[in-house]
Design an enzyme around this catalytic site. Structure first.
Site, PDB file in Angstrom:
ATOM      1  N   HIS A 100      17.280  43.858  61.572  1.00 59.08           N
ATOM      2  CA  HIS A 100      18.172  42.740  61.892  1.00 59.08           C
ATOM      3  C   HIS A 100      19.533  43.363  62.177  1.00 59.08           C
ATOM      4  O   HIS A 100      19.937  44.302  61.490  1.00 59.08           O
ATOM      5  CB  HIS A 100      18.406  41.816  60.692  1.00 59.08           C
ATOM      6  CG  HIS A 100      17.219  41.058  60.214  1.00 59.08           C
ATOM      7  ND1 HIS A 100      16.444  41.483  59.162  1.00 59.08           N
ATOM      8  CD2 HIS A 100      16.702  39.872  60.608  1.00 59.08           C
ATOM      9  CE1 HIS A 100      15.495  40.596  58.940  1.00 59.08           C
ATOM     10  NE2 HIS A 100      15.625  39.601  59.795  1.00 59.08           N
ATOM     11  N   ASP A 103      21.554  43.948  59.039  1.00 56.51           N
ATOM     12  CA  ASP A 103      21.236  44.924  57.988  1.00 56.51           C
ATOM     13  C   ASP A 103      21.513  46.358  58.410  1.00 56.51           C
ATOM     14  O   ASP A 103      21.636  47.214  57.553  1.00 56.51           O
ATOM     15  CB  ASP A 103      19.852  44.783  57.342  1.00 56.51           C
ATOM     16  CG  ASP A 103      18.725  44.433  58.260  1.00 56.51           C
ATOM     17  OD1 ASP A 103      18.123  43.396  58.028  1.00 56.51           O
ATOM     18  OD2 ASP A 103      18.451  45.222  59.187  1.00 56.51           O
ATOM     19  N   ASP A 338       6.624  44.275  56.910  1.00 55.99           N
ATOM     20  CA  ASP A 338       7.653  43.372  56.398  1.00 55.99           C
ATOM     21  C   ASP A 338       7.312  43.120  54.934  1.00 55.99           C
ATOM     22  O   ASP A 338       6.823  42.058  54.556  1.00 55.99           O
ATOM     23  CB  ASP A 338       7.662  42.074  57.218  1.00 55.99           C
ATOM     24  CG  ASP A 338       8.903  41.256  56.929  1.00 55.99           C
ATOM     25  OD1 ASP A 338       9.683  41.652  56.047  1.00 55.99           O
ATOM     26  OD2 ASP A 338       9.097  40.213  57.586  1.00 55.99           O
TER      27      ASP A 338
HETATM   28  C1  XLS Z   1      11.116  36.211  56.584  1.00 51.27           C
HETATM   29  C2  XLS Z   1      10.704  36.899  57.790  1.00 51.27           C
HETATM   30  C3  XLS Z   1      11.700  37.918  58.306  1.00 51.27           C
HETATM   31  C4  XLS Z   1      11.417  38.234  59.750  1.00 51.27           C
HETATM   32  C5  XLS Z   1      12.555  38.882  60.461  1.00 51.27           C
HETATM   33  O1  XLS Z   1      10.336  35.635  55.853  1.00 51.27           O
HETATM   34  O2  XLS Z   1       9.453  37.493  57.563  1.00 51.27           O
HETATM   35  O3  XLS Z   1      11.703  39.042  57.509  1.00 51.27           O
HETATM   36  O4  XLS Z   1      10.309  39.056  59.873  1.00 51.27           O
HETATM   37  O5  XLS Z   1      13.646  38.050  60.547  1.00 51.27           O
HETATM   38 NI    NI Z   2       8.504  38.830  58.881  1.00 51.73          NI
HETATM   39 NI    NI Z   3       8.379  36.843  55.602  1.00 47.36          NI
END
Ligand code: XLS
Ligand code: NI
Ligand code: NI
Length: 437
Positions: A100, A103, A338
């Site tokens: 992001h 970040d 993620d």
């Molecule tokens: C949140 C999302 C986020 C996205 C990116 O729950 O998974 O991490 O992948 O903004």
């Molecule tokens: Ni995500």
């Molecule tokens: Ni998520």
């Protein structure tokens, strides 16, 4: 300075290895169905959890020990963190990362200052990408952390906030292009509502459609050719997120004339929050021709939120890979972790254990899926189960030659439908176990 002085490049040692810092299944050069594991899986490390996750929760403060990070909001600290991140990703041997905007670089007092901060860190990212060969899988804008986004970004009631979000995405798109990102993700952040009594849902959805069209137009204008992705999630942070699941996203894209411009980035824990399995979301999306990429993680059966744990379950990864292989793979998307380590797993080495486990689980899942496919038992069963559609009345219906009257005629002549056959679910589950075991 090195961030992980005691850790060397992680090597593949094979299934018998007991070395916790080695791969047992992920051999990046191993060829499966004509492609290397590296090219099938396209692993990606997320910046936000792995390098910005602090371990804080609603009941307690940060726990993570990150010696390279002085905890400040300075650009110098952000640059040092970026170098640590690339050392980690390089030692792990993942070919991609994702971030992001907020970040990687700190927010400034004004949009202009924030953009300058981002540019400064992007230069470091560019240098590190060149040095290591690691690529950007996708970029995305954080349109949910700052208090200005309390009512949403593209779906806010405050037009100024919509404008701010547009400016932020414009910049993030440009940066993603500069870094050669293969995709750009829109996760709904706070695009949703807590209560319908204060919400004009139709107007908010129209605004979201307008926002995404602006993104498509800007991408065209700057020559960004990466794939746009929408990431479904049903709830959290809002009670009802507009992009609630794959079917809702596909409908939204069709309704607003965006279908050809977007694919989906599916996340396991979001699928389960929506009351679906990941396999369901994958199969549905791929069937619509919209499978773009996956956020690999897993939830906890006993907890009702997005726990974002690393995937370790071979059933899950084999199911994912079965669908992914069936539909020809993920590129230019990938398998993006993620996922975050638990707050009790606070040492840097835990980041390695977590990612090695996730990569091995997906490599194992890939091999299981490829074996199932090569022996064809499931395929043969499914094909046979639908054979009544291959000729006769089934073929007439599928080709559009039948109508209610002709079908009535057919059934009046026949009197009763052909008998059903067993679905054999238990047998097929046992067969699946043969490959996983
Ligand atoms: C949140 C999302 C986020 C996205 C990116 O729950 O998974 O991490 O992948 O903004
Ligand atoms: Ni995500
Ligand atoms: Ni998520």
């Amino acid at each position: 300075m090195t961030a992980f002085p005691k850790i060397a490049k992680i090597q593949y040692e094979g299934p018998k290895s007991k070395n916790p810092l080695a791969f047992r299944w992920y051999d990046e050069n191993e060829v499966v169905e004509g492609k290397t594991m590296r090219d099938h899986l396209r692993f990606s490390v997320v910046y936000w959890h792995t390098f910005r996750g602090t371990g804080s929760d609603p009941f307690g403060a940060a726990t993570m020990a990150r010696p390279w990070d002085d905890g400040s909001n300075s650009v110098e600290n952000a640059a040092r963190r970026a170098r640590a991140a690339f050392e980690f990703i390089e030692k792990l041997g993942a070919p991609f990362y994702a971030f992001h905007d907020r970040d990687v670089a700190p927010e400034g007092a004004t949009l202009a200052e924030t953009n300058r901060n981002l540019d400064a860190v992007v230069r470091v990212l560019q240098e590190e990408q060149r040095r290591t060969g690691i690529k950007l899988l996708w970029g995305t804008a954080n349109l949910f952390s700052h208090p200005r986004y309390m009512h949403g970004a593209a779906t806010t009631c405050n037009a100024d906030v919509f404008a701010y979000a547009a400016a932020q995405v414009k910049k993030c798109l440009e940066v993603t292009k500069e870094l050669g990102g293969g995709n750009y993700v829109f996760w709904g952040g706070r695009e949703g509502y807590q209560n319908l009594l204060n919400t004009d849902m139709k107007r908010e959805l129209d605004h979201l459609g307008r926002f995404l069209h602006m993104a498509v137009d800007h991408a065209r204008k700057i020559g960004f050719t990466g794939q746009f992705l929408i990431e479904p999630k049903p709830k959290e942070p809002t009670k009802h997120q507009y992009d609630s699941d794959a079917a809702a996203c596909c409908n939204f894209l069709r309704a607003y004339g965006l279908f050809d411009h977007f694919k989906l980035n599916l996340e396991t824990n979001h699928a389960t929050l929506a009351g679906h399995t990941m396999m369901h979301e994958l199969d549905y999306t791929a069937g619509q021709g919209r499978l773009g990429s996956i956020d690999a993680n897993t939830g906890d059966l006993l907890l009702g939120w997005d726990t974002d744990q690393f995937p370790t379950n071979y059933y899950l990864t084999a199911e994912c890979m079965l669908v992914i292989l069936k539909y020809g793979g993920l590129a230019p998307g990938g398998v993006n972790f993620d996922a975050k380590v638990r707050r009790e797993s606070f040492e840097p080495i835990d980041l390695f254990h977590a990612h090695i486990g996730g990569m091995d689980a997906f490599a194992r899942g890939l091999k299981i899926a490829a074996e199932i496919r090569s022996e064809g038992v499931l395929d043969t069963f499914v094909r046979n189960r639908y054979r009544s559609w291959d000729a006769g009345i089934g073929a007439e219906i599928e080709s559009g030659r039948a109508d209610f009257a002709s079908l009535e005629q057919y059934m009046l002549g026949k009197g009763e439908a052909d008998p059903n056959e067993s679905g054999r679910q238990e047998l097929l589950e046992n067969i699946f176990n043969r490959y996983v075991g």
